[in-house]
Design an enzyme around this catalytic site. Structure first.
Site, PDB file in Angstrom:
ATOM      1  N   SER A   1      12.085  10.855  12.003  1.00  0.00           N
ATOM      2  CA  SER A   1      10.908  10.166  12.530  1.00  0.00           C
ATOM      3  C   SER A   1      10.550  10.713  13.901  1.00  0.00           C
ATOM      4  CB  SER A   1      11.174   8.659  12.626  1.00  0.00           C
ATOM      5  OG  SER A   1      10.188   8.066  13.457  1.00  0.00           O
TER       6      SER A   1
ATOM      7  N   GLU B   1       7.371  -3.378  -1.427  1.00  0.00           N
ATOM      8  CA  GLU B   1       7.224  -4.339  -0.331  1.00  0.00           C
ATOM      9  C   GLU B   1       7.784  -5.708  -0.746  1.00  0.00           C
ATOM     10  OE1 GLU B   1       4.854  -3.369   2.402  1.00  0.00           O
ATOM     11  OE2 GLU B   1       5.185  -5.220   3.503  1.00  0.00           O
TER      12      GLU B   1
ATOM     13  N   ASP C   1      -6.655 -11.391  -2.083  1.00  0.00           N
ATOM     14  CA  ASP C   1      -6.120 -10.419  -3.061  1.00  0.00           C
ATOM     15  C   ASP C   1      -5.021 -11.015  -3.938  1.00  0.00           C
ATOM     16  OD1 ASP C   1      -4.201 -10.347  -0.999  1.00  0.00           O
ATOM     17  OD2 ASP C   1      -4.131  -8.159  -0.884  1.00  0.00           O
TER      18      ASP C   1
ATOM     19  N   SER D   1      -2.086  -2.235   8.680  1.00  0.00           N
ATOM     20  CA  SER D   1      -1.362  -1.786   7.493  1.00  0.00           C
ATOM     21  C   SER D   1      -0.592  -0.485   7.673  1.00  0.00           C
ATOM     22  CB  SER D   1      -2.306  -1.622   6.304  1.00  0.00           C
ATOM     23  OG  SER D   1      -2.666  -2.874   5.845  1.00  0.00           O
ATOM     24  N   SER D   2       0.143  -0.397   8.760  1.00  0.00           N
ATOM     25  CA  SER D   2       1.018   0.768   8.904  1.00  0.00           C
ATOM     26  C   SER D   2       2.088   0.764   7.806  1.00  0.00           C
ATOM     27  CB  SER D   2       1.666   0.792  10.288  1.00  0.00           C
ATOM     28  OG  SER D   2       2.425  -0.371  10.494  1.00  0.00           O
ATOM     29  N   SER D   3       2.498  -0.412   7.349  1.00  0.00           N
ATOM     30  CA  SER D   3       3.539  -0.451   6.299  1.00  0.00           C
ATOM     31  C   SER D   3       3.030   0.147   5.001  1.00  0.00           C
ATOM     32  CB  SER D   3       3.990  -1.877   6.001  1.00  0.00           C
ATOM     33  OG  SER D   3       4.109  -2.622   7.155  1.00  0.00           O
TER      34      SER D   3
ATOM     35  N   GLY E   1      -1.684  -5.312  12.142  1.00  0.00           N
ATOM     36  CA  GLY E   1      -2.648  -5.743  11.127  1.00  0.00           C
ATOM     37  C   GLY E   1      -3.505  -4.616  10.588  1.00  0.00           C
TER      38      GLY E   1
ATOM     39  N   TYR F   1       3.101 -16.183   5.700  1.00  0.00           N
ATOM     40  CA  TYR F   1       2.327 -15.511   4.658  1.00  0.00           C
ATOM     41  C   TYR F   1       2.791 -15.984   3.275  1.00  0.00           C
ATOM     42  CZ  TYR F   1       0.140 -11.704   2.030  1.00  0.00           C
ATOM     43  OH  TYR F   1      -0.614 -10.975   1.147  1.00  0.00           O
TER      44      TYR F   1
ATOM     45  N   ASP G   1      -3.786  -3.486   0.574  1.00  0.00           N
ATOM     46  CA  ASP G   1      -3.480  -2.463   1.577  1.00  0.00           C
ATOM     47  C   ASP G   1      -3.047  -1.155   0.922  1.00  0.00           C
ATOM     48  OD1 ASP G   1      -3.908  -4.679   3.110  1.00  0.00           O
ATOM     49  OD2 ASP G   1      -1.823  -4.914   3.722  1.00  0.00           O
TER      50      ASP G   1
HETATM   51  C1  GLA Z   1      -1.809  -8.484   4.382  1.00  0.00           C
HETATM   52  C2  GLA Z   1      -1.389  -8.200   2.948  1.00  0.00           C
HETATM   53  C3  GLA Z   1      -2.601  -8.040   2.037  1.00  0.00           C
HETATM   54  C4  GLA Z   1      -3.573  -9.200   2.195  1.00  0.00           C
HETATM   55  C5  GLA Z   1      -3.858  -9.477   3.672  1.00  0.00           C
HETATM   56  C6  GLA Z   1      -4.677 -10.717   3.882  1.00  0.00           C
HETATM   57  O1  GLA Z   1      -2.470  -7.374   4.906  1.00  0.00           O
HETATM   58  O2  GLA Z   1      -0.605  -7.036   2.889  1.00  0.00           O
HETATM   59  O3  GLA Z   1      -2.171  -7.911   0.701  1.00  0.00           O
HETATM   60  O4  GLA Z   1      -3.087 -10.346   1.559  1.00  0.00           O
HETATM   61  O5  GLA Z   1      -2.663  -9.616   4.421  1.00  0.00           O
HETATM   62  O6  GLA Z   1      -5.946 -10.553   3.338  1.00  0.00           O
END
Ligand code: GLA
Length: 383
Positions: free
Chosen positions: A65, A157, A34, A123-125, A121, A219, A169
């Site tokens: 919370s 973010e 992405d 994507s809770s954020s 992994g 990352y 995400d």
């Molecule tokens: C995380 C990032 C995304 C993407 C993935 C890897 O989830 O938030 O934007 O880069 O890693 O595909």
């Protein structure tokens, strides 16, 4: 839901709240593409974060919370990070970006509850950011294009959390569609909903429950390597703006000028983009065998070229592939721990659970969390 509503009533007596939700996601294929302007193919999942919220007459934001059993408050005119309550920083960051966009925000009381495992992994954020943006929208009544909302959440973010994430995400959390994966072009933000064939195959997630230390810096480092690779390709191919613009044939022709590590990172991205488009064709032809094979290739590429897998993820993937009826398995999300996703025949799901759990238990001393996922809708107000 009952716990959320009673928490809201207890903390913020008065009129009934509006409830909004934003889902987590599982990416089926297209990893680390992405932020290279490439393609991704995620689904939104049924697990989500919910805000029960009500506007206030002043500019104060009061958050409770349910998960952490604690509160955090701020003024819209003076937004700072709260180091003691990191969960609240997503709300703060998003509020700051919405204000910077010129939207008029009202103060709000909100109780928050989620069931997406944190740092796994899924994507809770991003779900937290999109839920916050949707809550502010619901109580303030402004208009905001969904893709724009995703971009603002992504910027929060970058600026508040310091991770230079791509758009996937936030985009899928806002724009996911029930029963569909989204093919997203991360350069133009055009997207196409791809129906998940109603076949007897299911996507199964296995959570390694492995914490993702150093993930943020690794990352950002991967992202910088990709940008360096694009700049080097540009010397021969002036139209290259990002790795998305390099074909696999061009990669073969020109990759010799890249330092070895950078070349391997680029090789993953260039081929992963092609795999996504091929995977979409496979889904559309209901060729799930081919889809599974592409998932397997994606994992190997992430493991050896992009180097974002971990022993735990490799164990989960290897065990999954031993199960008859599993067509493919790969890590999903950023990697460095987190989850795998596998394509499994519905009659094989029990065997999958038993086998993958036993193998992982022997390796890690704990069982993975395993769940079947269904493609759910993106964020919105609950009736
Ligand atoms: C995380 C990032 C995304 C993407 C993935 C890897 O989830 O938030 O934007 O880069 O890693 O595909």
């Amino acid at each position: 839901m009952q716990a959320l509503l009673s928490a809201f009533r207890e903390r913020f007596p008065g009129e009934a709240p509006i409830v909004v939700r934003a889902p987590g996601r599982v990416n089926l294929i297209g990893e680390h593409t992405d932020y290279n302007d490439g393609y991704v193919l995620p689904i939104a999942i049924e697990r989500d974060i919910r805000f029960a919220c009500r506007s206030r007459a002043d500019r104060r934001v009061r958050l409770w919370s349910v998960n952490f059993n604690t509160d955090s408050e701020f003024e819209l005119d003076q937004i700072e990070l709260d180091p003691a309550n990191p969960w609240s920083n997503y709300v703060r960051g998003v509020a700051a970006m919405l204000l910077r966009e010129g939207l008029s925000l009202r103060g709000m009381d909100a109780a928050i509850e989620g069931n997406i495992p944190v740092a796994s992994g899924l994507s809770s954020s991003a779900a937290m950011e999109i839920a916050a943006a949707t809550a502010f929208q619901a109580v303030s009544g402004f208009r905001l294009d969904p893709a724009r909302m995703a971009l603002l959440a992504q910027r929060a973010e970058h600026e508040f959390m310091g991770v230079r994430v791509g758009i996937m995400d936030q985009f899928i959390s806002r724009l996911g569609q029930q029963g569909h994966a989204l093919l997203i072009d991360c350069r133009t933000l055009e997207y196409r909903a791809i129906p998940i064939p109603e076949a007897e195959y299911l996507f199964v997630v296995a959570d390694s429950r492995q914490s993702r230390e150093l993930a943020a810096s690794a990352y950002n480092e991967r992202r910088a390597q990709c940008e360096a690779a694009a700049r080097l390709f540009q010397k021969e191919l002036p139209d290259v703006r990002a790795l998305r613009d390099v074909t696999s044939a061009e990669f073969r022709r020109h990759s010799a000028r890249l330092p070895l590590t950078v070349a391997r990172r680029a090789r993953h991205v260039v081929h992963e983009d092609e795999r996504v488009l091929e995977a979409v064709a496979a889904l559309e032809n209901a060729d799930l065998k081919r889809f599974g094979a592409l998932m397997n290739d994606s994992h190997e590429s992430l493991r050896f070229d992009y180097e974002v897998s971990s022993e735990a993820l490799d164990v989960l993937v290897a065990a999954a592939r031993q199960v008859e009826g599993c067509l493919g398995s790969r890590l999903t999300g950023a990697g460095f721990g987190g989850c795998t996703v596998s394509l499994v025949h519905q009659d094989a799901v029990d065997a999958f659970r038993r086998h993958v759990s036993a193998v992982y238990q022997a390796f890690a001393g704990k069982e993975p969390y395993i769940y079947v996922t269904r493609a759910s809708a993106g964020a919105g107000v609950l009736a």
